[in-house]
Design a protein around this motif. Structure first.
Motif, PDB file in Angstrom:
ATOM      1  N   TYR A   1       0.719  -1.204  -0.152  1.00  0.00           N
ATOM      2  CA  TYR A   1      -0.037   0.120  -0.032  1.00  0.00           C
ATOM      3  C   TYR A   1       0.661   1.218  -0.011  1.00  0.00           C
ATOM      4  O   TYR A   1       0.531   2.197  -0.164  1.00  0.00           O
TER       5      TYR A   1
ATOM      6  N   TYR B   1      -1.783   6.435   0.406  1.00  0.00           N
ATOM      7  CA  TYR B   1      -1.911   5.088   0.210  1.00  0.00           C
ATOM      8  C   TYR B   1      -2.862   4.603  -0.660  1.00  0.00           C
ATOM      9  O   TYR B   1      -3.753   5.144  -1.098  1.00  0.00           O
TER      10      TYR B   1
ATOM     11  N   ALA C   1      -5.040   1.932  -3.248  1.00  0.00           N
ATOM     12  CA  ALA C   1      -5.784   0.529  -3.206  1.00  0.00           C
ATOM     13  C   ALA C   1      -6.451   0.385  -4.359  1.00  0.00           C
ATOM     14  O   ALA C   1      -6.940   1.484  -4.935  1.00  0.00           O
TER      15      ALA C   1
ATOM     16  N   ASP D   1      -8.315  -4.847  -0.655  1.00  0.00           N
ATOM     17  CA  ASP D   1      -7.147  -3.973  -0.648  1.00  0.00           C
ATOM     18  C   ASP D   1      -7.442  -2.684   0.157  1.00  0.00           C
ATOM     19  O   ASP D   1      -6.396  -2.240   0.629  1.00  0.00           O
TER      20      ASP D   1
ATOM     21  N   ALA E   1      -5.306  -0.518   2.906  1.00  0.00           N
ATOM     22  CA  ALA E   1      -4.664   0.736   2.929  1.00  0.00           C
ATOM     23  C   ALA E   1      -5.126   1.877   3.972  1.00  0.00           C
ATOM     24  O   ALA E   1      -4.679   2.665   4.204  1.00  0.00           O
TER      25      ALA E   1
END
Lengths: 750, 205
Positions: A482, A490, A492, A507, A511
């Motif tokens: 991430y 971050y 995702a 995901d 993140a």
């Protein structure tokens, strides 16, 4: 810290150290050479009693520099965890006795090794300060989420559950992103046999019902400035209004754009209406809503359909995508089921080269497709011939023959193009363009790219997070997925790698958690990954700075801005504490409180260099603390031996290596230098992304230095080490020892 | 071309996979092949097949009816079961090979000169008569499988071994006159006949 420095050295006699080494001699070295004011021995230093002994000295004797002469700095960190002091470790166990044979004739060199490590640790202690907070910190628990697809929504839901208010900025008029356009999704639950409902409506309802989540539709982020803990983002609505809000961290879940199938004229896309993309078929399936799917050209119910996998993907052809989008094989199986479930008599053929169905249920779903009678043909489509019914020409790879098939409809499995914004200035200068030429010539170039920026970062280095191969946001695929090259931001979902909606949802949780931890870390002034919790931060001596901008350019994380005069401005919470700026600085004005040109420079100067005629060379090993140093530790755990002449100093990143360390050590009589960093390049393993690359580049110029000193080039060598190179690291050191034996000792010994 | 063959072609028109699924033993497994090629790589006789199993499955899906049924490939199978053991999709490949061979025979389009096919027929005829294999007769019919001249040559060549077997009572020369049978030969033959009737009835449906 204003108080006086007091070094306390503590020598452990456990783990065989007492039997192998002369601890009295070590004590003498610590007090005489290392100038330790307090020195004590213990038979079991990491035991409760041993730790208490040290703590008592800290409390009562005023010891504030603790030198622990025991095991590796990576071992027993829980036991040797003292507050408000700096801790320095002389690695006598993994660094000395475990890598040397226990024989009488080796006792002398082994003892010399141990003595040197104590001198080095004391020298480091002398030149270290105890990190203090900069006062720049502030906690802001608000998380900004850019993108309102399933990844963005799930990031918001998860962060909100954890008690962090979220703001979603979505460019379009509705939440749901690409998944909302699907009829059904690839199954996510056992037995993974049939397509599932997308669940997007429920998610949207959950987001709307959550008072902790604010949603801005028809909006974009037009400017983001600041650093983790104090980002300021302008959120501009399409209507023209802009509001500025502060955030602690950012999740970028900007998703993907379907590949433009107009670039595939060979498949008659655009010419024949019955050649559609997967996304277009989703719309047809939605329209049919469980009934017979009708083809676009004449509304005829489809009785045969062929899916061309990897259309415009996994190909090096101009305009094609080089990567595998990862979701399209499962998506084609799912879409073939739209037909088969409605009427099993419909012929469905999937033309594939490698069928890839990632995820736990992927194989089951493939099997389910086969059971339902979907025909899978391994072959490559070369052309779709336009006609009342499109005819697909393909080469059958199993039967090794050219074939064709006339069908009612053709579906192209085109891939994902990540929405990752603009390339950075550095990426542009890597490219072969006029801008790049101008940039190299030193001109100020406005970045002109036809891609719109997503984040609009007010960073010197570019408006979006840096990209890697194929335009995806750069992140380390395995080790730190991430993390981007911009701390506190971050990524995702498909913006960082191709994935389906289920993976994107998963995901987003990762993140979101990273964003939360970074908001918290920034509040405490602590570093993010990989030096989590590090309180030190770089500062520079303004009087010495020549405004060369090398630190700002080389920082892998865009942490450093410039003021009007061209002096660096550090954004502490953007910094990952790798020290690449320190290694870059030609005038050595950048330092950390506990890591500086001196803390390492003094260590190597305090190594005892025996006389030329003693036949005892000295090899300096600068090893990256992330991979090379652990590899050395593991080599020691396996009792792999290496030369007793090596002296190993861990560095935060090979990128922090100052060239002065090389010249100083050569001048003080070291015979060889081994530099161990992480692999660089496309499959980099550097924990600071570019640090090892920078080091490689700088060290490539070290040959000139050697020439001016009239030394052989072989004396300085750089290696790329993975954490698994356990057997290779001792070998490298031993080879250097052999090389020195061949070319002879350094003439610079005094 | 036999009548059955013509009617089958008619019945399944262009869908050979469906024909296989309906008529070949374990044929419903063919669609489950994922073309990994482990069967072809595991077959000890693999290099001698015109089309290894994985390819046969692909040909079935591609509707190559004549190429498959007239092929000598599945006749090469020695039933070692390596492929079954190794198939990641757990296809009963050996059984499908025999199923295909059997189906081709039933349609009368099997490769007439394939030696395994000839041997299989001789073996069956030999066995179906008395319910016991008559090794002497099977051996002799095998020698003369490719004509009288070759038969005599082979028989003479094997004479020494034959005599040795007689001496050590491994072979009874009297078997040439009828040979031993199962206890209830009539019952056995009735059973075979009934089975054939059932099979024929199944095929016709």
């Amino acid at each position: 810290m204003s108080d006086e420095m007091k070094i306390g050295a503590y020598i452990c006699n456990g783990c065989g150290l007492g039997e192998r080494l002369d601890s009295g001699q070590l004590e003498t070295t610590a007090t005489r050479d290392g100038k330790a004011q307090v020195c004590q021995q213990h038979d079991f230093l990491c035991s409760e009693a041993g730790v208490k002994m040290i703590q008592d000295d800290i409390d009562n004797e005023g010891v504030n520099r603790v030198v622990i002469a025991a095991c590796s700095r990576r071992a027993k960190t829980d036991a040797f965890n003292f507050e408000n002091v700096s801790i320095h470790r002389a690695n006598l166990r993994e660094g000395v006795i475990w890598v040397r044979p226990d024989t009488d004739e080796m006792t002398e060199t082994t003892q010399e090794m141990a003595d040197d490590y104590i001198r080095m640790a004391c020298a480091e202690a002398k030149f270290s300060k105890i990190p203090e907070k900069s006062g720049e910190q502030g906690i802001n628990k608000n998380i900004l989420i850019v993108g309102g697809g399933v990844a963005g929504m799930n990031a918001a839901l998860e962060a909100s559950k954890a008690g962090y208010p979220c703001t979603i900025v979505e460019k379009s008029a509705a939440l749901g992103g690409a998944t909302a356009q699907l009829y059904k999704k690839i199954p996510t639950k056992a037995p993974y046999a049939d397509p599932e409902d997308t669940g997007v409506d429920e998610m949207i309802a959950a987001v709307e019902a959550d008072s902790n989540i604010t949603v801005h539709l028809n909006s974009t982020t037009t400017n983001i400035s600041g650093a983790p803990g104090r980002f300021a983002a302008d959120i501009s609505a399409e209507s023209g209004s802009t509001e500025t809000r502060d955030f602690g961290a950012i999740v970028q879940a900007s998703g993907f754009t379907p590949y433009d199938a107009n670039q595939l004229p060979e498949f008659a896309y655009g010419k024949n209406k019955d050649v559609v993309t997967q996304m277009e078929l989703e719309a047809l399936a939605k329209e049919a809503n469980g009934g017979a799917i009708k083809r676009p050209s004449d509304g005829k119910e489809v009785s045969s359909v062929l899916f061309i996998q990897c259309a415009g993907q996994r190909s090096k052809k101009e305009g094609h995508l080089e990567h595998c989008s990862g979701y399209c094989c499962s998506a084609s199986i799912k879409q073939a089921m739209y037909f088969k479930d409605q009427n099993p008599a419909i012929d469905t053929t999937v033309l594939y080269t490698d069928l890839r169905t990632p995820g736990a249920g992927g194989e089951n779903f493939y099997r389910s497709g086969q059971q339902k009678g979907v025909i899978f043909t391994k072959g490559i489509a070369s052309e779709v011939v336009d006609g009342a019914n499109p005819t697909v020409k393909f080469k059958d790879l199993i039967l090794d023959e050219d074939n064709d098939l006339e069908v009612d409809m053709v579906v192209l499995a085109t891939g994902m193009v990540p929405n990752s914004g603009q390339p950075t200035r550095a990426e542009l200068t890597d490219m072969d363009s006029e801008d790049a030429e101008a940039e190299k010539a030193g001109e100020e170039v406005e970045i002109r790219v036809d891609v719109e920026s997503i984040l609009n970062l007010d960073y010197r280095q570019g408006k979006d997070v840096p990209h890697m191969a194929n335009g995806f946001a750069d992140s380390h695929f395995i080790c730190f997925p991430y993390e981007t090259q911009r701390t506190g931001i971050y990524t995702a979902g498909p913006t960082r790698r191709p994935m389906d909606s289920y993976q994107a949802r998963e995901d987003a949780v990762g993140a979101a958690m990273r964003a939360i931890s970074e908001a918290e870390n920034a509040g405490l002034g602590r570093a993010a990954h990989p030096r989590v919790g590090d309180l030190s931060f770089p500062t520079f001596r303004k009087e010495g700075c020549t405004q060369c901008k090398r630190c700002t350019v080389e920082c892998p994380f865009g942490a450093i801005n410039e003021d009007e005069e061209g002096y660096p401005i550090y954004n502490e919470s953007r910094c990952r504490r790798c020290g690449t700026c320190m290694g870059a600085c030609p005038v050595r004005v950048i330092s950390f409180e506990n890591y500086s040109v001196d803390t390492v420079g003094q260590q190597l100067k305090n190594v005892d260099i025996p006389d030329e005629f003693d036949e005892k060379p000295r090899i300096l090993v600068l090893a990256c603390e992330n991979d090379a140093y652990p590899a050395l530790d593991m080599a020691a755990q396996n009792r792999l031996e290496y030369s007793a002449f090596a002296r190993i100093i861990p560095v935060r990143c090979l990128g922090s290596t100052s060239l002065s360390w090389i010249t100083d050590s050569l001048n003080s009589g070291f015979d060889g230098i081994v530099l161990m960093g992480c692999p660089s390049g496309d499959n980099y393993q550097c924990h600071f992304v570019k640090g090892s690359l920078m080091a490689q580049e700088r060290m490539s110029k070290v040959g000139d230095t050697l020439e001016t000193l009239n030394l052989e080039k072989e004396r300085v060598q750089t290696f790329e080490i993975s954490i698994t190179d356990i057997h290779r690291v001792p070998q490298i050191i031993n080879e250097m020892a052999e090389t020195i034996e061949q070319i002879g000792m350094s003439p610079f010994k005094f | 071309m036999s009548d059955t063959n013509t009617s089958m072609v008619e019945k399944y028109r262009n869908n050979f996979l469906k024909e296989v699924e309906a008529n070949v033993e374990e044929g419903e497994w063919v669609k489950m092949c994922m073309q990994c090629g482990v069967c072809s790589g595991s077959c000890p006789l693999g290099p001698h097949w015109d089309h290894p199993p994985q390819e046969l499955f692909m040909m079935i899906r591609a509707g190559k009816r004549d190429e498959v049924l007239e092929s000598t490939s599945m006749w090469m199978c020695t039933s070692c079961y390596n492929c079954i053991v190794r198939c990641p999709r757990e296809l009963p490949i050996t059984h499908i090979m025999h199923g295909l061979a059997h189906y081709a025979t039933r349609l009368g389009i099997e490769p007439k000169n394939q030696p395994t096919r000839k041997f299989a027929q001789l073996f069956w005829d030999n066995l179906a008569r008395n319910g016991r294999v008559n090794e002497l007769k099977l051996g002799i019919s095998l020698y003369f499988m490719n004509g009288i001249v070759e038969g005599i040559k082979t028989a003479l060549g094997m004479a020494g071994i034959g005599m040795g077997m007689v001496k050590t009572k491994r072979m009874n020369p009297m078997e040439i006159l009828g040979g031993h049978t199962v206890k209830d030969k009539k019952g056995f033959q009735a059973m075979i006949k009934k089975a054939q009737e059932l099979e024929a009835a199944r095929v016709d449906n």
